[in-house]
Motif scaffolding. Structure first.
Motif, mmCIF file in Angstrom:
data_model
loop_
_atom_site.group_PDB
_atom_site.id
_atom_site.type_symbol
_atom_site.label_atom_id
_atom_site.label_comp_id
_atom_site.label_asym_id
_atom_site.label_seq_id
_atom_site.Cartn_x
_atom_site.Cartn_y
_atom_site.Cartn_z
ATOM 1 N N MET A 1 0.845 -1.195 0.000
ATOM 2 C CA MET A 1 0.000 0.000 0.000
ATOM 3 C C MET A 1 0.883 1.249 0.000
ATOM 4 O O MET A 1 1.993 1.234 0.534
ATOM 5 C CB MET A 1 -0.912 0.017 1.224
ATOM 6 C CG MET A 1 -0.181 0.051 2.560
ATOM 7 S SD MET A 1 -1.267 0.211 3.996
ATOM 8 C CE MET A 1 -1.829 1.890 3.789
ATOM 9 N N ALA A 3 1.927 4.568 1.381
ATOM 10 C CA ALA A 3 1.810 5.276 2.648
ATOM 11 C C ALA A 3 1.960 6.787 2.483
ATOM 12 O O ALA A 3 1.343 7.569 3.212
ATOM 13 C CB ALA A 3 2.851 4.755 3.632
ATOM 14 N N ASP A 46 8.046 1.079 4.898
ATOM 15 C CA ASP A 46 8.924 -0.085 4.920
ATOM 16 C C ASP A 46 9.944 -0.033 3.787
ATOM 17 O O ASP A 46 10.995 -0.677 3.863
ATOM 18 C CB ASP A 46 8.100 -1.370 4.775
ATOM 19 C CG ASP A 46 7.094 -1.542 5.894
ATOM 20 O OD1 ASP A 46 7.477 -1.351 7.060
ATOM 21 O OD2 ASP A 46 5.917 -1.846 5.608
ATOM 22 N N GLY A 140 0.103 -5.214 -2.218
ATOM 23 C CA GLY A 140 0.561 -5.889 -1.016
ATOM 24 C C GLY A 140 0.399 -5.044 0.230
ATOM 25 O O GLY A 140 -0.043 -3.895 0.180
ATOM 26 N N GLN A 141 0.773 -5.616 1.359
ATOM 27 C CA GLN A 141 0.578 -4.958 2.653
ATOM 28 C C GLN A 141 1.759 -4.091 3.085
ATOM 29 O O GLN A 141 1.653 -3.319 4.036
ATOM 30 C CB GLN A 141 0.317 -6.029 3.718
ATOM 31 C CG GLN A 141 -0.960 -6.817 3.485
ATOM 32 C CD GLN A 141 -2.184 -5.919 3.430
ATOM 33 O OE1 GLN A 141 -2.401 -5.078 4.311
ATOM 34 N NE2 GLN A 141 -2.982 -6.063 2.380
ATOM 35 N N GLU A 142 2.882 -4.219 2.418
ATOM 36 C CA GLU A 142 4.056 -3.421 2.764
ATOM 37 C C GLU A 142 3.769 -1.941 2.567
ATOM 38 O O GLU A 142 3.142 -1.527 1.595
ATOM 39 C CB GLU A 142 5.223 -3.846 1.867
ATOM 40 C CG GLU A 142 6.544 -3.215 2.219
ATOM 41 C CD GLU A 142 7.652 -3.688 1.306
ATOM 42 O OE1 GLU A 142 8.765 -3.915 1.800
ATOM 43 O OE2 GLU A 142 7.398 -3.835 0.087
ATOM 44 N N ARG A 143 4.222 -1.127 3.524
ATOM 45 C CA ARG A 143 4.028 0.325 3.435
ATOM 46 C C ARG A 143 5.119 0.909 2.534
ATOM 47 O O ARG A 143 6.302 0.920 2.901
ATOM 48 C CB ARG A 143 4.084 0.965 4.824
ATOM 49 C CG ARG A 143 2.882 0.604 5.692
ATOM 50 C CD ARG A 143 3.025 1.152 7.102
ATOM 51 N NE ARG A 143 3.221 2.596 7.115
ATOM 52 C CZ ARG A 143 2.257 3.501 6.989
ATOM 53 N NH1 ARG A 143 1.005 3.101 6.824
ATOM 54 N NH2 ARG A 143 2.532 4.790 7.027
ATOM 55 N N ALA A 216 -5.694 4.754 -1.852
ATOM 56 C CA ALA A 216 -4.892 5.047 -0.657
ATOM 57 C C ALA A 216 -5.472 6.188 0.175
ATOM 58 O O ALA A 216 -5.141 6.333 1.358
ATOM 59 C CB ALA A 216 -3.451 5.388 -1.054
#
Length: 239
Positions: A1, A3, A46, A140-143, A216
């Motif tokens: 995602m 951020a 991340d 994906g879930q990674e920021r 987002a």
């Protein structure tokens, strides 16, 4: 995602050693870029991806530790996108100029918030492919945070690199509004043919950003807008 994101111009003149005596003319732009990087760091991503326009040999991904140089602009200054992982060989492919400017900004800001990698984007890449590339970056879930390098039109005055084109003012105004308000629809609607004619190198990277930001819910803020040397430069944050 996704951020957070920051949009910065990418002229090598942002690097004071390249600008030499003209360095102070872009002090306000440099300060705005560093402010934008603070917003990225505050998002605690991340991973940071620096995306910018590139010639054919500079397109595609660049792993952490990739290096670039300003030797082509008469300055023996080397920069690097973060550090290569321990034990990994140093990447050999040199960064395109836009990503080298991004790397310089990160070094100047002493970026340590997240690992850094790069993405060279073809200036003529079609809008649908830009949007798809952006969506892939944010999957994906990674920021993920994006530092998006690119300029507006290069046709604002008779001394501009592309000479004077009366359409340039309206194009840049539309781009500035879209970047400052995180308007994905307006960014996606920027005309790729007109952008090419106006030498607006930021169109494709901005549309990569639009693809990454879908869903987002980020809000935009325009920190800087000017056209020194007849080229449209914008700094914006999305958070």
């Amino acid at each position: 995602m996704l951020a957070a994101a920051a949009v910065c111009p990418c002229p090598p003149l942002l690097v004071p050693e390249v600008a030499a005596g003209a360095g102070p003319e872009l002090d306000a732009a440099r300060a705005a870029c560093l402010e934008a990087l603070d917003v990225l760091a505050a998002a605690e991503p991340d991973r940071l991806i620096v995306a910018g326009p590139a010639e054919p040999d500079g397109r595609g991904p660049f792993p952490p530790g990739s290096a670039g140089s300003f030797a082509g602009f008469g300055v023996g200054r080397t920069v690097r996108l973060g550090e290569a992982p321990a034990g990994a060989p140093a990447p050999k492919r040199p960064l395109p100029a836009s990503l080298a400017v991004g790397a310089w900004l990160l070094e100047h800001a002493r970026w340590t918030a997240a690992p850094v990698e790069g993405l060279g984007v073809g200036e003529a890449l079609a809008t649908d492919r830009c949007l798809a590339a952006g969506a892939d970056l944010a999957a994906g879930q990674e920021r993920v945070a994006l530092l998006v390098m690119g300029d507006g039109s290069a046709c604002r005055t008779v001394k501009a690199p592309g000479y004077l084109d009366e359409r340039a003012v309206d194009f840049d105004a539309a781009a500035a509004r879209a970047l400052g308000s995180a308007d994905l629809t307006a960014l996606s609607a920027l005309d790729e043919s007109l952008a090419y004619e106006l030498k607006a190198s930021g169109r494709a990277p901005w549309q990569v950003l639009a693809g990454a930001a879908e869903g987002a819910g980020l809000r935009g803020k325009l920190l800087y807008e000017d056209a020194p040397y007849g080229v449209g430069y914008f700094v914006a944050t999305w958070s």
